[in-house]
Structures are given as structure tokens and as C-alpha cells.
Design a protein around this motif. Structure first.
Motif, PDB file in Angstrom:
ATOM      1  N   HIS A 292       2.773  14.251 -25.004  1.00 17.28           N
ATOM      2  CA  HIS A 292       1.906  15.437 -25.041  1.00 17.28           C
ATOM      3  C   HIS A 292       2.134  16.252 -26.310  1.00 17.28           C
ATOM      4  O   HIS A 292       3.105  17.012 -26.407  1.00 17.28           O
ATOM      5  CB  HIS A 292       2.123  16.309 -23.801  1.00 17.28           C
TER       6      HIS A 292
ATOM      7  N   HIS B 228      -0.069  18.713 -29.152  1.00 14.32           N
ATOM      8  CA  HIS B 228      -1.277  19.327 -29.712  1.00 14.32           C
ATOM      9  C   HIS B 228      -1.118  19.284 -31.223  1.00 14.32           C
ATOM     10  O   HIS B 228      -0.507  20.189 -31.817  1.00 14.32           O
ATOM     11  CB  HIS B 228      -1.421  20.773 -29.238  1.00 14.32           C
TER      12      HIS B 228
ATOM     13  N   HIS C 237      -4.638  18.879 -19.091  1.00 12.86           N
ATOM     14  CA  HIS C 237      -3.559  19.679 -18.497  1.00 12.86           C
ATOM     15  C   HIS C 237      -3.843  19.837 -17.015  1.00 12.86           C
ATOM     16  O   HIS C 237      -4.988  20.019 -16.624  1.00 12.86           O
ATOM     17  CB  HIS C 237      -3.501  21.071 -19.115  1.00 12.86           C
TER      18      HIS C 237
ATOM     19  N   HIS D 173       2.132  18.535 -17.788  1.00 10.26           N
ATOM     20  CA  HIS D 173       2.800  19.584 -17.002  1.00 10.26           C
ATOM     21  C   HIS D 173       2.836  19.264 -15.505  1.00 10.26           C
ATOM     22  O   HIS D 173       3.882  18.905 -14.974  1.00 10.26           O
ATOM     23  CB  HIS D 173       2.171  20.962 -17.263  1.00 10.26           C
TER      24      HIS D 173
ATOM     25  N   ASP E  18       4.849  18.952 -26.080  1.00 13.33           N
ATOM     26  CA  ASP E  18       3.795  19.967 -25.990  1.00 13.33           C
ATOM     27  C   ASP E  18       3.764  20.867 -27.224  1.00 13.33           C
ATOM     28  O   ASP E  18       3.482  22.064 -27.109  1.00 13.33           O
ATOM     29  CB  ASP E  18       3.902  20.807 -24.705  1.00 13.33           C
TER      30      ASP E  18
HETATM   31 FE    FE Z   1      -0.416  21.281 -23.789  1.00  6.17          FE
END
Ligand code: FE
Ligand code: GUN
Length: 449
Positions: A70, A72, A231, A268, A319
Motif C-alpha cells: 500500500h 500512495h 481503502h 487497513h 501507506d
Molecule cells: Fe492509504
């Protein structure tokens, strides 16, 4: 020029974690790699060392490359910034304005180039990326992964809900969002020489998307068979939003839209109910456990042991930039640490007997398994293990790097894997290979035997 291991063999000490909770040491082994970058055989050096084999420098040990489930990608420029706000404020105030800048391809090229190089240097051989809503910049991220040699899974973010997405940064309509997603999938699949970059269907999360977009992407997932990421049940607010909109959890809603497949990764998933976990497991989908980010945004600790015992596929994610570290070593550490706080509880005002949740902690061996083989299983890709038929995606660890923080005082690296995982930083990564190609680090050229 770095030496490719395609069609060659590597002699040295290898360590991996095929079974959760266990570490397997392959001391003095030879791994033969085919012309396609996949492992042909793994065996003791005593059984024979082919001519032209490369030998790992003394004291180094080879681990599977990390699978970051994960990331971004566009948020790398704000790593470590503005984490004091709750998720829904952080998104609107900092994150959407930053992501909107990727309409500028020069900005995107510079930021994505730095990120992919840094992740490779840090040992992340596979990354599952959220890009931005922009078609061109998303395609550019895929091209950069391919050019730099990273196994990248790249998704154009879909966010078309005008109630939650600002006018300056959203898909114009659900139809346009689905059409753009389809165009990016086609483009990534058609990249010349593409042996490692895959497209991903990427609804940001339920609050960002209209039902039309979610249904359209669900149908596209069934049609194109590619990976899906979103998510899920990340925080009280995000989990509560779906309950209010649908009268059911986001897991159930995503399933209803056809978005839970064997190749789906849910980031998550902190508030999954038992029934949600059954749904995720039955779909063969996986969870990207983001322990560090969860400390900032999730409002709770993901019940990792419960998910594993239920048979849910779980891998680890940084993340970026909800988590302020790009390091998968750090992800392993925080995974262990968060699980220990869940087990013991955190409030010293509460009596010991009722403070925590006994039996919920995991150890570093399990975290290492999840960060490598676990991520591979969640993605349904042959990565994360040293086994015939798997891609040779690996990192060479130099525990004696002078500027690093590992001090073994003469002990053998293979006996001290936990110490290495706790102490390692980028300084200790001497080389990174993806599909047998060296993509970062110093060359092993001189060690041909
Ligand atoms: Fe995220
Ligand atoms: N939920 C929706 N978007 C995001 C994001 O960018 N980061 C995190 N951590 N959660 C999200």
C-alpha cells in the motif's frame, strides 16, 4: 553497468520465510536463475556450483525483496508532514491539493522518479501503488517503474463523488472515471517490453465514489481480471460512513459491487467484523496491514492475529504518506509493536486482567513472512520466496555497513536475522534485484567464479 543474474547463478547465504512464524536459512546455497528472471533451482553448493556463478561477498545475506502492499506514490513529497489531523481533514487540507499537482507531468516525473529509486534502494522490489486521478501521470508512473525495473502495480485513482471530492481534483463523471480506468489498464498492458508492471482498478474508498462508479469498476474488474485496491474500514469515520450510506459495512458493500476478488487488496481494514473477515477470506482477497499509518489515522489496532487465524491473506504496507516512513523494515517493526500493544493493552489505569487482548501479538519472524511471502500471496504473484518458479526478486544485506546501525560482534548474519530486521536501514542494502536484474546498489561484477 550492473550485472544481470538472468541465465546465471548466485552462491551465498539466503534466508526466507515460507511458513508464517518460521525463518528458513539456506546457508551456502546456489540459486540458478533463468533467462526470464525466474528461479530455476535452489540447492546446496555441495551439490555443485555451475561455471560462471556469482558469489556473494563474505558476511552478506540475501533476503527476498519486500512487497509493499500500500503506497500512495504522489504523497511521497509530504512524507512525515501534517499527521496531526484526522484522516478526513488531512485528505482535504493537504493530500488532495498535493495530488492535484500531478496534472503537471514534469512535477510527476521528478517526484515519481525519486520515489521509485528510493523504494528500490530501500529493498521494496514490488509496490502496489495508488497514483492520482490523472490518466497521463498514472501511465507515467507505470513507465517509470518499468524503466527503473520495479515490479509495480499501478492504479488510476477513482474519486467522482462531488460531496467528498473537491472540484479541482475529481473525476468528472462515473462514466469518465471507468473509461479512464479502462484506458490506463490497456495502456499499461501494452507498454513495450513490459514484463513486470500491472494495472490496478482503484476506487479510492467508498466515501470518494458514487454507486455508479463503484458498480462500473466492479464490472470492469470481472471483465479484465486485473488487480483491485481500495481503502476499507480504516477509521471510525470511514467505517461509519459506509454504515450510514448503505446500512452495511464497506466490506459488504464492496462485495456487492463485485469489487472483492482473489486479486483485491483492502488497505487497513481495521474495523472488519468477524463476518467481514469471512467475506474477505471467502473471496480470496487480502488485507494491506499498515501498522504505522494506523497509529495516526485508524483510531484502533488491526486485529492481525485474528485475521491470520481466519485464513485471510495479509501483507504489509507503508501507506506512504499516512505512514511517515517508506521503509518496509520499519513496517515490520511497527507491525510487531502495534500487535504487542493490542495484546497488553495501553491504559495503566485499567487492571492488568482486562487491559489487553491476550494472544494477539505476532513476532518479527511473522512480520518478515508477511512483508515478503504474505504480500506475494495477497497479490497472487510468484514473489517473496526463494523457490523454483518464483521471480528472483531479492536484496543483499550487508550487516557490517559502517554507517549502518547493525552490530553483530562477530556473529554470523544468518543466525541474527531478527537483529538485522530490527537494525537495518537502506545503508545495509548492498544490492536489489528484480526478475534477476540488478536495479539498485553496488555491482557484484568482480565476484564471478
Ligand atoms: Fe492509504
Ligand atoms: N482513505 C482515502 N484516501 C486515503 C489516503 O490517501 N490515505 C489514507 N491513509 N487513507 C485514505
Amino acid at each position: 553497468m550492473k550485472v544481470s543474474l538472468r541465465g546465471r547463478a548466485l552462491l551465498g547465504d539466503f534466508v526466507h520465510a515460507p511458513v508464517r512464524g518460521e525463518i528458513e536459512v539456506l546457508a551456502d546455497h546456489v540459486i540458478r536463475i533463468g533467462d526470464d528472471g525466474m528461479i530455476v533451482s535452489v540447492g546446496p553448493a555441495a551439490d555443485g556450483v555451475p561455471e560462471g556463478t556469482l558469489e556473494l561477498p563474505q558476511g552478506q545475506v540475501v533476503l527476498p525483496g519486500f512487497v509493499d502492499l500500500h503506497v500512495h506514490a504522489p504523497q511521497y513529497p509530504q512524507l512525515g508532514l501534517a499527521l496531526d489531523e484526522p484522516l478526513e481533514v488531512w485528505l482535504g487540507k493537504y493530500t488532495f491539493p498535493l495530488e492535484a499537482r500531478y496534472a503537471d507531468l514534469d512535477f510527476a516525473r521528478a517526484a515519481y522518479g525519486t520515489l521509485v529509486s528510493d523504494l528500490l534502494a530501500g529493498g521494496t522490489t514490488t509496490a502496489l501503488y495508488f497514483a492520482t486521478v490523472h490518466r497521463e501521470a498514472t501511465q507515467l508512473l507505470a513507465e517509470i517503474c518499468l524503466a527503473k525495473g520495479q515490479r509495480g502495480l499501478v492504479g488510476k485513482v477513482v474519486m467522482d463523488n462531488p460531496d467528498t471530492s473537491p472540484g479541482y481534483y475529481r473525476d468528472e463523471t462515473a462514466e469518465a472515471a471507468v473509461a479512464d480506468t479502462r484506458a490506463v489498464i490497456d495502456r499499461i498492458r501494452a507498454l513495450p517490453g513490459n514484463d513486470r508492471v500491472l494495472p490496478v482498478i482503484t476506487p479510492r474508498f467508498i466515501p470518494s465514489c458514487t454507486d455508479d462508479a463503484l458498480a462500473g469498476l466492479g464490472a470492469l474488474a470481472q471483465e479484465c481480471g486485473c488487480h483491485v485496491q481500495t481503502h476499507c474500514s480504516e477509521s471510525d469515520w470511514a467505517h461509519g460512513y459506509a454504515l450510514e450510506r448503505y446500512g452495511q459495512t464497506d466490506t459488504a458493500a464492496l462485495d456487492g459491487f463485485g469489487l472483492l476478488t482473489r486479486k483485491t487488496v483492502l488497505a487497513h481494514s481495521v474495523f472488519l467484523t468477524d463476518a467481514d473477515m469471512d467475506t474477505v477470506r471467502d473471496a480470496g482477497a487480502g488485507v494491506a496491514h499498515c501498522a504505522l499509518s494506523n497509529m495516526y489515522f485508524a483510531n484502533a489496532v488491526f486485529p492481525l492475529r485474528r485475521a491470520l487465524e481466519k485464513g485471510v491473506h495479509v501483507g504489509l504496507g507503508t501507506d506512504i504518506s499516512g505512514g511517515p516512513s517508506a521503509s518496509m523494515f520499519e513496517a515490520c517493526r511497527t507491525t510487531v509493536q502495534a500487535s504487542r500493544l493490542l495484546e497488553t493493552g495501553t491504559d495503566s489505569d485499567v487492571p492488568r486482567e482486562t487491559r489487553g487482548h491476550p494472544g494477539t501479538s505476532i513476532d518479527m519472524k511473522t512480520a518478515f513472512h508477511l512483508a515478503t511471502a504474505g504480500g506475494g500471496e495477497a497479490l497472487e504473484l510468484p514473489i517473496g520466496l526463494f523457490r523454483a518458479g518464483f521471480h528472483f526478486d531479492a536484496i543483499a544485506i550487508d550487516p557490517s555497513a559502517e554507517l549502518g546501525a547493525i552490530r553483530l560482534f562477530g556473529a554470523q548474519a544468518v543466525e541474527r536475522i531478527e537483529q538485522i530486521l530490527y537494525g537495518a536501514s537502506r545503508t545495509n542494502i548492498a544490492a536489489t534485484w528484480v526478475g534477476g536484474d540488478q536495479v539498485s546498489g553496488t555491482t557484484l561484477n568482480s565476484l564471478l567464479i
